[in-house]
Scaffold this active site. Structure first.
Site, PDB file in Angstrom:
ATOM      1  N   HIS A  98       0.836  -1.203   0.000  1.00 52.37           N
ATOM      2  CA  HIS A  98       0.000   0.000   0.000  1.00 52.37           C
ATOM      3  C   HIS A  98       0.879   1.265   0.000  1.00 52.37           C
ATOM      4  O   HIS A  98       0.715   2.153  -0.839  1.00 52.37           O
ATOM      5  CB  HIS A  98      -0.899  -0.046   1.244  1.00 52.37           C
ATOM      6  CG  HIS A  98      -1.809   1.129   1.409  1.00 52.37           C
ATOM      7  ND1 HIS A  98      -3.139   1.107   1.052  1.00 52.37           N
ATOM      8  CD2 HIS A  98      -1.594   2.370   1.903  1.00 52.37           C
ATOM      9  CE1 HIS A  98      -3.685   2.285   1.308  1.00 52.37           C
ATOM     10  NE2 HIS A  98      -2.760   3.064   1.842  1.00 52.37           N
ATOM     11  N   GLU A  99       1.811   1.309   0.928  1.00 48.96           N
ATOM     12  CA  GLU A  99       2.672   2.501   1.016  1.00 48.96           C
ATOM     13  C   GLU A  99       3.586   2.608  -0.197  1.00 48.96           C
ATOM     14  O   GLU A  99       3.950   3.711  -0.613  1.00 48.96           O
ATOM     15  CB  GLU A  99       3.473   2.496   2.318  1.00 48.96           C
ATOM     16  CG  GLU A  99       2.631   2.493   3.603  1.00 48.96           C
ATOM     17  CD  GLU A  99       1.596   3.616   3.679  1.00 48.96           C
ATOM     18  OE1 GLU A  99       1.788   4.651   3.018  1.00 48.96           O
ATOM     19  OE2 GLU A  99       0.576   3.453   4.380  1.00 48.96           O
TER      20      GLU A  99
ATOM     21  N   HIS B 139       1.702   4.608  -2.701  1.00 49.02           N
ATOM     22  CA  HIS B 139       1.795   6.052  -2.414  1.00 49.02           C
ATOM     23  C   HIS B 139       3.165   6.600  -2.848  1.00 49.02           C
ATOM     24  O   HIS B 139       3.265   7.642  -3.485  1.00 49.02           O
ATOM     25  CB  HIS B 139       1.625   6.309  -0.912  1.00 49.02           C
ATOM     26  CG  HIS B 139       0.206   6.256  -0.426  1.00 49.02           C
ATOM     27  ND1 HIS B 139      -0.789   7.043  -0.965  1.00 49.02           N
ATOM     28  CD2 HIS B 139      -0.384   5.542   0.571  1.00 49.02           C
ATOM     29  CE1 HIS B 139      -1.943   6.808  -0.319  1.00 49.02           C
ATOM     30  NE2 HIS B 139      -1.716   5.893   0.606  1.00 49.02           N
TER      31      HIS B 139
ATOM     32  N   GLU C 233      -4.709   7.836  -2.806  1.00 49.12           N
ATOM     33  CA  GLU C 233      -5.194   6.556  -2.292  1.00 49.12           C
ATOM     34  C   GLU C 233      -5.487   5.581  -3.443  1.00 49.12           C
ATOM     35  O   GLU C 233      -5.377   4.364  -3.272  1.00 49.12           O
ATOM     36  CB  GLU C 233      -6.447   6.787  -1.433  1.00 49.12           C
ATOM     37  CG  GLU C 233      -6.878   5.609  -0.590  1.00 49.12           C
ATOM     38  CD  GLU C 233      -5.985   5.332   0.626  1.00 49.12           C
ATOM     39  OE1 GLU C 233      -5.039   6.121   0.895  1.00 49.12           O
ATOM     40  OE2 GLU C 233      -6.224   4.312   1.310  1.00 49.12           O
TER      41      GLU C 233
END
Lengths: 502, 502
Positions: free
Chosen positions: B267-268, B271, B297
């Site tokens: 997820h990160e 980003h 997101e």
């Protein structure tokens, strides 16, 4: 200023609020620099440079802001208390330096440094002084101009020296260094001629970096480093930085030289301990900031040399060392001798021992004074450098890479910085002698691994005062005397006289 | 402005120089915050808070400076190019937000947040909503005032939403979320009633943090994280931050849940990859900054859900997982099912799966809208919360700690933030569907561990544009359509229909 009389806050309070802002911007810049030196990814530089130069420009603008100057004047005229007067003296000094030098010149020096550092790296790698010479020339010229803006009537070197050593007279520094030079040149000659062989192989072998790090952490814990306000990391050029709430230490590990990283860790511990001893409640004001570079270096050298290189310390610490490196086969005396070996043939400052180190410094100090005054031209630096090494240390560099190109400082345009290294060591001896008088059985306490009294003595006599007292006052309050070389000379004569049977 | 005509630089250039300054101050603040969350010693807070609030005040002052406003106006009037007009639109929006809200109110909100966070922690620990209620009340009142300063004629929630989602119409967001709610409520009911049992024990056992970190590093390397512009560290609340030159990722390790840290890392990564794809040459200008929270997101969720939770990914990655955890005994299908289990009885948003997550968000979105409009009073929040959980998810919290006190966002006074989490996931589905059309055999490429084409597609269609296009334009350029929920609904219906045999 019409407002001030109608507002509840005094000019002094309003000035301090503005000063805190500047200090906080600078401390933010300090963290950015720590990050860059320690953990930033390789390609982060373009953004980081912009961030740091933005903060540095902002702090300069905040300091030279018209209202800041007016508030300073109003506060000075407003019947300050003694403590306030000390604070105002410090702010006034910072302010004058900031307003007198034009922005263009500051930016030109900064731009020259960037180019000079690149040229210096190349010159050092290629052993080609010619590549670096034009930038050194340019720096000398710019720094003369810089000094002239601050005070056209004084020796420019004196003005430059005050950037690092704002309240120690250059004349006094000069006398101290000349006295030390005289003693050391002759001691080193004697050592060279001495037949005494020290036990220097106590720490030979392979010492894995991971184990060295554990040892460094143990050393910091033993000395009393408060981990809740600090960290240990690695950096190519060890340093310490931060605030009283967060003072970090860095070191580096050479797998064939465990003492190198250990003493570098202890050295940076001394710096960090000073920062940590500044009063919390005065954070971001002159009473919560360090005095100057000599005093800072006195703290690092006191722990490195007077504690770390002492017999007493090794009585306590050798067993810890052996826990991490069980193959070590050394007595306390072996360890002591290995930690205090004089490298009389070493040409490189950062590899020097406690004695020859100061001749490396004196050489740079004498040369940079002549460079700034114009008595020495840039093209003659290599030969003048080599001549001085021959005359003071009895050795002559064969290349400029291991001669006048070895240090980065001049590439930054830093003239007046080098002497603070020696002055700090000399001050360390004076402070340690006073601590020995004040603390009963300090030597035994060190041998027992009890460092609380020493830490407390330093906090009480040095750290807690911040920039409240000027350098000689600070030393006098701690030791009873102005800053002199007497104790340092006693210390080296006695220690090395015994070690080398002089 | 009399100067500008005589100077070589245009108003636009001068404005951009000033904007860069502000951006650099903010990015410096970003690093201070990263350090505080990741590696700062425990007791560093008092100094760090002062440093951060100084930088934040300075950036606000620089933005609201009179000359900044004048330059902006001059640049707008100076026949800007299309690209310049886009940049000016973004700067104008930032500027209006900054100047319209009085400093006092900004400071009051910030002070209220500090107190509210302390109260919220206590309230959550003690399961005592009464402790937190007055602060929530205060935040609602202050944020209504805040919105009124920005635009007294519009729905205050709409104004607040624009702090996070500056150019997506609230009405559109609302429709998208309502549509998704309707589909999910019924799907989750069906799943609850389904007899299908997923293989959820593929990753049960003990997974040491050190090994999980190695796995996380392998995952980042596999996906194509450029280590020369990034780092992986641990943080209690994982996040990613930085610039295109240095975009860092954090994660945390739960030794009984290896998928938790793996998906948080992926997820990160999403980003960070967005940040890294912003053009270097536009650093510190709107063309080098991220569009908004939904788009951000969408990038993290695309990698987490559409890549990390896919069968294809596990075809490639299960062997890597097994290298680090050789005791793992799972097929690709087992791994896929474990990664996609629906927790229909879970009350906690941050522990939710890909489906129920959006109902957790919709509940918060609906409640905070009513709070801000005044249709819901603070004292009625706990019951309204529980009623909605019962109605949408078929479960009812027994305590407020696992009910309306579970999240920190309202303690910060952040109303309008929650919906961006779901909007991002929904946008991710739309973008991934477009990528699948554009990239031949994307699924096979993922199964072969080839992520270059997907990274490049995202860079070209999303990352490289910075804030050049408004949200719908950006999505339309990438997918051919305005932002809608269609692809997301297709995706969940097809994926979970198959998994749970609906």
């Amino acid at each position: 200023m019409a407002q001030s009389s109608t507002e509840a806050k005094s000019a002094y309070e309003r000035l301090l609020t503005k000063y805190k802002r500047i200090a906080n911007v600078e401390k933010a810049g300090g963290l950015l620099s720590w990050d860059q030196q320690v953990i930033m990814p390789d390609e982060g530089t373009p953004a980081r440079s912009q961030q740091m130069s933005t903060l540095s420009a902002l702090s300069h603008e905040l300091m030279t802001d018209e209202e800041f100057g007016e508030l300073l004047e109003a506060a000075e005229a407003d019947d300050p208390t003694d403590e306030q007067a000390d604070v105002l003296r410090e702010i006034r000094r910072d302010y004058e330096r900031a307003v007198r030098v034009p922005n263009d010149l500051v930016e030109e020096i900064s731009a020259t440094s960037s180019e000079a550092i690149t040229a210096w790296k190349e010159a050092k790698a290629e052993d080609d002084f010619e590549t670096f010479a034009p930038y050194l020339e340019k720096h000398v010229e710019l720094k003369r101009k810089y000094a002239e803006h601050i005070d056209p009537d004084r020796d420019p070197y004196e003005v430059l020296f005050e950037d690092y050593e704002p309240c120690l007279p250059l004349e006094q520094a000069e006398e101290i260094l000349a006295e030390v030079r005289e003693v050391l040149v002759s001691m080193i000659e004697d050592i060279r001629e001495s037949d005494e062989e020290l036990a220097v192989d106590a720490f030979e072998g392979e010492f894995p970096a991971g184990k060295q790090e554990e040892l460094a952490r143990d050393a910091l814990t033993t000395l009393g480093y408060p981990w809740e306000r600090g960290r240990l990391d690695t950096a190519p050029h060890p340093f310490s930085s931060g605030t009283q709430f967060d003072a970090r230490v860095t070191t580096r590990y050479d797998e064939s030289d465990p003492l190198g990283s250990l003493f570098s860790t202890i050295h940076e511990f001394g710096h960090a301990l000073y920062t940590l001893g500044l009063p919390d409640e005065h954070y971001a004001t002159p009473l919560g900031e360090d005095r100057d570079l000599s005093v800072h270096e006195s703290q690092s050298r006191l722990w490195e040399n007077h504690v770390g290189r002492s017999r007493a310390f090794w009585q306590h610490f050798l067993p810890t060392f052996e826990e991490h490196f069980p193959e070590t086969d050394a007595t306390v005396e072996d360890a002591y001798e290995a930690a205090n070996q004089v490298y009389e043939d070493n040409l490189i400052r950062v590899e020097a021992d406690e004695l020859t180190y100061h001749l490396h410094i004196v050489i740079r100090f004498e040369l940079e004074r002549e460079l700034v005054s114009g008595d020495l031209s840039v093209e003659d630096v290599p030969e003048a450098w080599n001549d001085k090494y021959e005359s003071y240390l009895g050795i002559r560099p064969e290349t400029d890479s291991e001669g006048c190109l070895q240090d980065i400082h001049w590439a930054y345009g830093n003239f007046g910085y080098f002497p603070t290294y020696s002055l700090g060591s000399i001050m360390a001896a004076q402070l340690f002698a006073a601590a020995e008088e004040d603390i009963e059985n300090l030597d035994e306490k060190i041998a027992d691994g009890e460092f609380d009294d020493l830490r407390e003595w330093l906090r009480e006599n040095i750290h807690q005062h911040g920039r409240r007292y000027e350098t000689n006052d600070l030393v006098k309050r701690a030791t009873g005397d102005d800053f002199t070389a007497d104790e340092f000379i006693d210390y080296v004569e006695s220690k090395y006289g015994e070690l080398y049977d002089l």
